[in-house]
Design an enzyme around this catalytic site. Structure first.
Site, PDB file in Angstrom:
ATOM      1  N   GLY A   1      -8.811  -9.357   6.127  1.00  0.00           N
ATOM      2  CA  GLY A   1      -7.466  -9.861   5.859  1.00  0.00           C
ATOM      3  C   GLY A   1      -6.493  -9.448   6.944  1.00  0.00           C
ATOM      4  CE  LYS A   2      -0.753 -12.209   5.477  1.00  0.00           C
ATOM      5  NZ  LYS A   2       0.537 -12.272   4.737  1.00  0.00           N
ATOM      6  CG  MET A   3      -3.398  -4.513   5.663  1.00  0.00           C
ATOM      7  SD  MET A   3      -2.068  -3.485   6.315  1.00  0.00           S
ATOM      8  CE  MET A   3      -2.504  -1.907   5.609  1.00  0.00           C
TER       9      MET A   3
ATOM     10  CD  GLN B   1       3.625  -5.542   3.055  1.00  0.00           C
ATOM     11  OE1 GLN B   1       4.508  -4.703   3.264  1.00  0.00           O
ATOM     12  NE2 GLN B   1       2.340  -5.228   2.995  1.00  0.00           N
TER      13      GLN B   1
ATOM     14  N   GLY C   1     -13.442  -5.904   5.230  1.00  0.00           N
ATOM     15  CA  GLY C   1     -12.251  -6.678   4.890  1.00  0.00           C
ATOM     16  C   GLY C   1     -11.640  -7.299   6.132  1.00  0.00           C
TER      17      GLY C   1
ATOM     18  CB  CYS D   1      -0.942   0.006   1.205  1.00  0.00           C
ATOM     19  SG  CYS D   1      -0.113   0.006   2.809  1.00  0.00           S
TER      20      CYS D   1
ATOM     21  N   GLY E   1       6.273  -3.874  11.388  1.00  0.00           N
ATOM     22  CA  GLY E   1       6.679  -5.235  11.080  1.00  0.00           C
ATOM     23  C   GLY E   1       6.091  -5.829   9.822  1.00  0.00           C
ATOM     24  CD  GLN E   2       0.758  -5.402   6.810  1.00  0.00           C
ATOM     25  OE1 GLN E   2       0.459  -4.340   7.328  1.00  0.00           O
ATOM     26  NE2 GLN E   2      -0.110  -6.133   6.142  1.00  0.00           N
TER      27      GLN E   2
END
EC number: 1.2.1.70
Length: 536
Positions: free
Chosen positions: A275-277, A202, A273, A132, A197-198
């Site tokens: 998902g991870k986020m 990725q 949503g 993003c 940390g994301q």
């Protein structure tokens, strides 16, 4: 790399495009302009009665083959130029979200993008890191100027953004600068939120994706793996992650900043949503004291997993078909999906009822998706306010001095890992010469051994005697090669410099007529030509 460095690199790119034809030293940044004038005439006939699509396809193939043939003719020039590692792209520091979303590549499409990039005439290896906050392409280029031009053209065609407009926002780094940038990205130093940390996850996914598709070459693969090592060390050996926030937590902080303090915990929260986020948004809402959040998602399984993980907050599931009904009942809408088209347009937002007067009558949309899930024109609706990832800077500007100090601590580790990678890459430069010298010596050994055995006669030798003679010849060759091969070592374990090692390599090439560099380049060109012909 901190924001100021990235921005400076991007600013310098516009001027560097014009100077692309000049020789660039290792570590310099430049991006070439497309050459003026017409293209070389192709020795190819396209049937006039073929359709426009067929003609265009045939012309494209002919142009590609012609370019490769020209490349083959110019091999001597390319031998003087070492293959370059380069990164070219844009990030939250250099380009607005409106541009980043046009260039974004969904994770499942990374292998296809890598295949397209490595099909370019002057690109050996490639990897795509698209999040993003950034879209970056890492490559090993046979020719720096031509390779970069091909990548910029590819980016322009993919996004529909003119090259002239792309130049204003692209940043570009070469060799050690490109490697350092990736290590800094993996360590969270180039993130909007320092130490988050994301991004490390990725970077790991780039490697996993490449392993599954077989798309990563040895240089890019090793560089990304070393970047992961650097990212892990920075987080474990410094306190850079201590107190650091993620994009998701910054989104929650921003939403709470915009709400009246008295209404923060009572505001109705909707998350689209899971998902991870999205999961992290729910986690941070719970940490801030919110007691209920409605989650809209395609399937209930992910929502159930979030509910199981977070016992202290009420999680309500609603299917995607009820998204707009759920939005009508929400004061704050967080969006975090991979949708390629906006979920909320101006018309959709206008149709939603206004929120409570205690909240100022304004519904907040916090969009952390790229491409964006909420159209920018939603801000024109009187009872709506839209915030995207670019607006999170307001949250992370705090504690800037402390963040810079932590980044300086991390740079020591990054420099150590960079030195290791550079030593490995330098050592790879002598490998072809080592192989050719060994092969050359072994051919002589085998030829002379055969002559010797013929003179002695097969009947005069037992198997044990024959084996002893073979071992003797091998031992002599190994002892003779030991000294020269030792002087081709360049792995950072001794005091020999790279220049000294390369001088030794060139001397051996001359003395034994190995012609290693030409052979390596010819093999690379042959591989490219054969690949192109197979596809055609």
């Amino acid at each position: 790399m901190m924001a100021s460095t990235s921005t400076a690199s991007a600013t310098a790119v516009a001027g560097a495009f014009a100077a692309a034809g000049a020789h660039r030293p290792r570590g310099s940044a430049a991006c070439p302009r497309a050459p003026a004038g017409g293209r070389q005439r192709l020795s190819c006939v396209v049937r006039c009665d073929a359709g426009p699509g067929v003609q265009a396809q045939a012309a494209a193939k002919a142009a590609s083959v012609a370019a490769l043939e020209q490349f083959k003719i110019s091999a001597d020039r390319y031998m003087k130029e070492k293959s370059s590692i380069a990164v070219i792209g844009l990030s939250i520091h250099t380009a607005p979200v409106e541009m980043r979303e046009k260039l974004a590549v969904a994770e499942e499409l990374w292998p296809r993008a890598v295949a397209e990039l490595t099909n370019l005439n002057h690109i050996e290896e490639a990897a795509v890191l698209s999040t993003c906050n950034r879209m970056e392409i890492y490559v090993v280029a046979l020719s720096w100027n031509r390779g970069i031009r091909e990548i910029v053209d590819w980016m322009s065609k993919k996004s529909g953004i003119p090259v002239s407009e792309l130049r204003e926002h692209l940043f570009m780094l070469r060799d050690s600068d490109a490697t350092r940038h990736l290590f800094e990205v993996s360590s969270g130093l180039d993130s909007l939120v320092l130490g988050e940390g994301q991004i490390l996850a990725q970077v790991k996914q780039v490697v996993r994706s490449g392993q599954n598709s077989g798309g990563l070459g040895k240089n890019i693969d090793r560089m990304f793996k070393d970047a992961i090592t650097a990212g892990k060390r920075v987080r474990s050996e410094t306190n850079i992650s201590c107190g650091a926030v993620s994009v998701s937590s910054a989104a929650v902080e921003l939403a709470l900043m915009k709400l009246p303090k008295s209404e923060c915990l009572s505001a109705r929260m909707l998350l689209i949503g899971a998902g991870k986020m999205g999961r992290l948004v729910a986690k941070h809402l719970a940490a801030k004291g919110c007691t209920k959040v409605v989650i809209v998602n395609r399937s209930v399984e992910r929502v159930d997993a979030i509910r199981e993980e977070m016992k202290g907050i009420e999680i309500v599931y609603r299917p995607l078909t009820e998204m707009y009904e759920a939005a009508a009942d929400a004061d704050v809408v967080f969006t975090s999906t991979s949708s390629e088209s906006p979920l909320f347009t101006k018309e959709r937002a206008e149709a939603l009822p206004p929120v409570s007067g205690a909240l100022g009558g304004v519904r907040l949309f916090v969009d952390i998706s790229v491409p964006r899930n909420v159209s920018a024109c939603v801000s024109d609706v009187g009872h709506a306010r839209v915030y995207n990832v670019d607006d999170l800077k307001e949250v992370v500007e705090a504690n800037k001095e402390d963040r810079l100090r932590k980044a300086m601590e991390a740079q020591t580790i990054i420099s150590e890992e960079l030195k290791r990678f550079e030593a490995w890459r330098d050592s790879m430069e002598t490998v072809p010469t080592i192989k050719k010298l060994r092969s050359y010596a072994d051919r002589i050994r085998a030829s002379e051994l055969d002559k010797c055995l013929q003179k002695i006669g097969e009947d005069a030798l037992t198997k044990k005697m024959r084996k002893s003679i073979e071992q003797l010849s091998t031992g002599i060759v190994n002892r003779l090669l030991h000294g020269p091969l030792q002087h081709l070592r360049c792995d950072g374990t001794d005091s020999r410099t790279l220049d000294e090692t390369l001088e030794n390599m060139h001397a051996l090439n001359r003395m034994f007529g190995l012609d290693t560099e030409k052979a390596v380049m010819e093999q690379k060109i042959k591989t490219k030509v054969e690949k192109q012909q197979t596809q055609n």
